[in-house]
Design an enzyme around this catalytic site. Sequence first.
Site, PDB file in Angstrom:
ATOM      1  N   GLU A 261       6.827   9.354  -9.265  1.00  0.00           N
ATOM      2  CA  GLU A 261       7.963   9.429  -8.339  1.00  0.00           C
ATOM      3  C   GLU A 261       7.642  10.285  -7.120  1.00  0.00           C
ATOM      4  OE1 GLU A 261      10.427   7.543  -8.534  1.00  0.00           O
ATOM      5  OE2 GLU A 261      10.712   7.000 -10.645  1.00  0.00           O
ATOM      6  N   ARG A 265       7.412   8.596  -3.360  1.00  0.00           N
ATOM      7  CA  ARG A 265       8.487   9.002  -2.436  1.00  0.00           C
ATOM      8  C   ARG A 265       8.015  10.073  -1.459  1.00  0.00           C
ATOM      9  NH1 ARG A 265      14.094   8.241  -5.843  1.00  0.00           N
ATOM     10  NH2 ARG A 265      13.177   7.108  -7.571  1.00  0.00           N
ATOM     11  N   ASP A 394       6.386  -3.244 -13.784  1.00  0.00           N
ATOM     12  CA  ASP A 394       6.592  -3.960 -12.512  1.00  0.00           C
ATOM     13  C   ASP A 394       5.547  -3.693 -11.428  1.00  0.00           C
ATOM     14  OD1 ASP A 394       7.581  -1.354 -12.376  1.00  0.00           O
ATOM     15  OD2 ASP A 394       9.514  -1.878 -11.518  1.00  0.00           O
ATOM     16  N   GLU A 529      15.187  -4.038  -4.460  1.00  0.00           N
ATOM     17  CA  GLU A 529      14.198  -5.109  -4.679  1.00  0.00           C
ATOM     18  C   GLU A 529      14.596  -6.461  -4.065  1.00  0.00           C
ATOM     19  OE1 GLU A 529      15.210  -2.976  -7.051  1.00  0.00           O
ATOM     20  OE2 GLU A 529      13.371  -1.779  -7.196  1.00  0.00           O
TER      21      GLU A 529
HETATM   22  C1  DMJ Z   1      11.968   2.847  -6.378  1.00  0.00           C
HETATM   23  O1  DMJ Z   1      11.716   4.163  -6.624  1.00  0.00           O
HETATM   24  C2  DMJ Z   1      10.713   2.034  -6.278  1.00  0.00           C
HETATM   25  O2  DMJ Z   1      10.961   0.849  -5.621  1.00  0.00           O
HETATM   26  C3  DMJ Z   1      10.101   1.757  -7.630  1.00  0.00           C
HETATM   27  O3  DMJ Z   1       8.996   0.917  -7.537  1.00  0.00           O
HETATM   28  C4  DMJ Z   1      11.133   1.116  -8.523  1.00  0.00           C
HETATM   29  N1  DMJ Z   1      12.333   1.880  -8.584  1.00  0.00           N
HETATM   30  C5  DMJ Z   1      12.952   2.331  -7.361  1.00  0.00           C
HETATM   31  C6  DMJ Z   1      13.889   1.366  -6.706  1.00  0.00           C
HETATM   32  O4  DMJ Z   1      14.581   0.557  -7.513  1.00  0.00           O
END
Ligand code: DMJ
Length: 629
Positions: A261, A265, A394, A529
């Site tokens: 994270e 970010r 994912d 998404e």
């Molecule tokens: C974000 O932090 C990123 O896109 C991550 O890959 C998946 N989760 C969240 C958004 O849904």
Amino acid sequence: MHPPSRQDYISINFAGQGSGSYNNSKQWRRQSCWRKWKQLSRLQRSLILILLFICGIASYPAVTEQLRGLTDGDPETESNSIFPHVLPEAVKQDQPPLPEPTSQRKLSNRRGPPVLQNRLQKKENASNTVVEDKASDHKKEGEEGVISWRGPEGPKDGENKEGSPANQKVQLSIQSVANCREAVQEAFRHAWKGYKDFAWGHDELRPLSKSYSEWFGLGLTLIDSLDTMWILGLKEEFEEAKTWVAAELTFNKNVDVNLFESTIRILGGLLSTYHLTGDTLFLDKAKDIGSRLMPAFNTPSKIPYSDVNIGKGTAHPPRWTSDSTVAEVTSIQLEFRELSRLTQEPQYQAAVAEVMKQVHKLDGKLDGLVPMFINTNNGQFTHQGIYTLGARADSYYEYLLKQWIQGGKKENELLEDYLQAIEGVKNNLLQKSSPNGLTFVGELSHGQLSPKMDHLVCFLPGTLALGAHNGLPADHMDLAKQLMETCYQMYIQMETGLSPEIVHFNMHQGSTRDIEVKLADRHNLLRPETVESLFYLYRFTKDQKYREWGWKILQNFNKYTKVSSGGYTSINNVRDPDYPSPRDKMESFFLGETLKYLYLLFSDDLNLISLDQYVFNTEAHPLPIWPSN
Ligand code: DMJ
């Protein structure tokens, strides 16, 4: 058929007698009217006929509307919004239309007297409650804040204001696209106002309680938003945030952060802002956090731990396991590789490349599909047998493709793994729903397919389209389009027009609806998404419908998640337009990703982050594609 009984026969005769006397009196009235009509002069009769003709025309609404110039086109599109509700081809051909969210239908569209319209409305409301949900379930959560929450009843931004995008023509003129961009800027400013007023310098805004929550205590929303402000042209807001980064942001803190994270970010956000602005403040901060995250890779297997204390320089797995999540350890590569390129310090790239090398060789994949966990001691997959494109796996797939693009399409192992995985998706996870044949990506659990799909999977249409744009098989684009339709249906079939976190698709013949939502899955966290994929699909196809869909989604965010005092909130129940049950939290990715992708969706200028020059990390932070030597 049974033969007529004695009882049947008698009752029919009896009814015939009764109606006979009624007919006699009617006949008498008709004869007397006719006598009176005959007694009138020819002039009187003509005048009456002309009057009757005029009254008849005036009382026919469609004609009067035409006469008064109120409509000039298709009533369906005119009376709904600026954009028509577009359905998948399968639905258009031979199926009854899928339901639009009740809140979006207008009674004025209906034929028939008001009483009937009311009844139709009531019936609809009743059928909406068939969902597995009681509005009252969650009413207690966030109740205090509801006072300040404008909720679905309040003014609908971008919907009813004169001159707002919602009042523009269906055709997207250059002007109306500019209005859409303005609406996104307005949404960002509103979100930022809440953050600035109640959460400045903290991780996340809690808009209802007018407070904040901390995750890492590093100003997460502010950092995640920096490049969005730059891209949206919000200079004033950007400068204020930059001042905070320069004066207040320090990573020398005794705090545990999640490696993935904070990489996507914070490191991603700072690197991208450095590229867009050229300001070395952001590169210096990126180096600082990047080097503080490195202890995570000190494990027996070199597969990193999930958590790092950036002040102490120690790292550890979660308390209950020595496993890390596959998506987390394989979706930090774009950022660390770029950090090495910029600093000319190879250790960052080497650490993340080692992870990819090991995962590439591992047993336990199914046609290129990976399990969800990997052990940090022995470097092997654990909890095998479950395959998903959703949570915990994912972005592994996303980063295979994006690393290949970032590095100038030279790293063949990455491409091979990506292509194999997409075949794996097609062969093992892809299914069609019933009755309308929506294509979806399910999950496989020990050989058994579950028709469950996370909203997170909606990154896939965009990734597939990006691959096709970069020369990968054209059928990837076909699949991208089909999945895009499905992701849009996950929004538009809900009563709020917002997608739940997870849906289940019906696969049985005779099902009445394609999408079901379980009680626990009805929340919406303002995730990006679907609008992310809409952005890619629009960029590569120029099909206006993708903009129309994005516009509708923005309207629904405004309608159901906007908080009057500033900010937007996650909601608990996308199936209850009367009480979506606000959660009192604005995730940083709403500003970092969702609003950025919406803005780019409505941006015509390909030079505004060209996809031939930049690759977006999984948190929507654009990083440059490396120049070829
Ligand atoms: C974000 O932090 C990123 O896109 C991550 O890959 C998946 N989760 C969240 C958004 O849904």
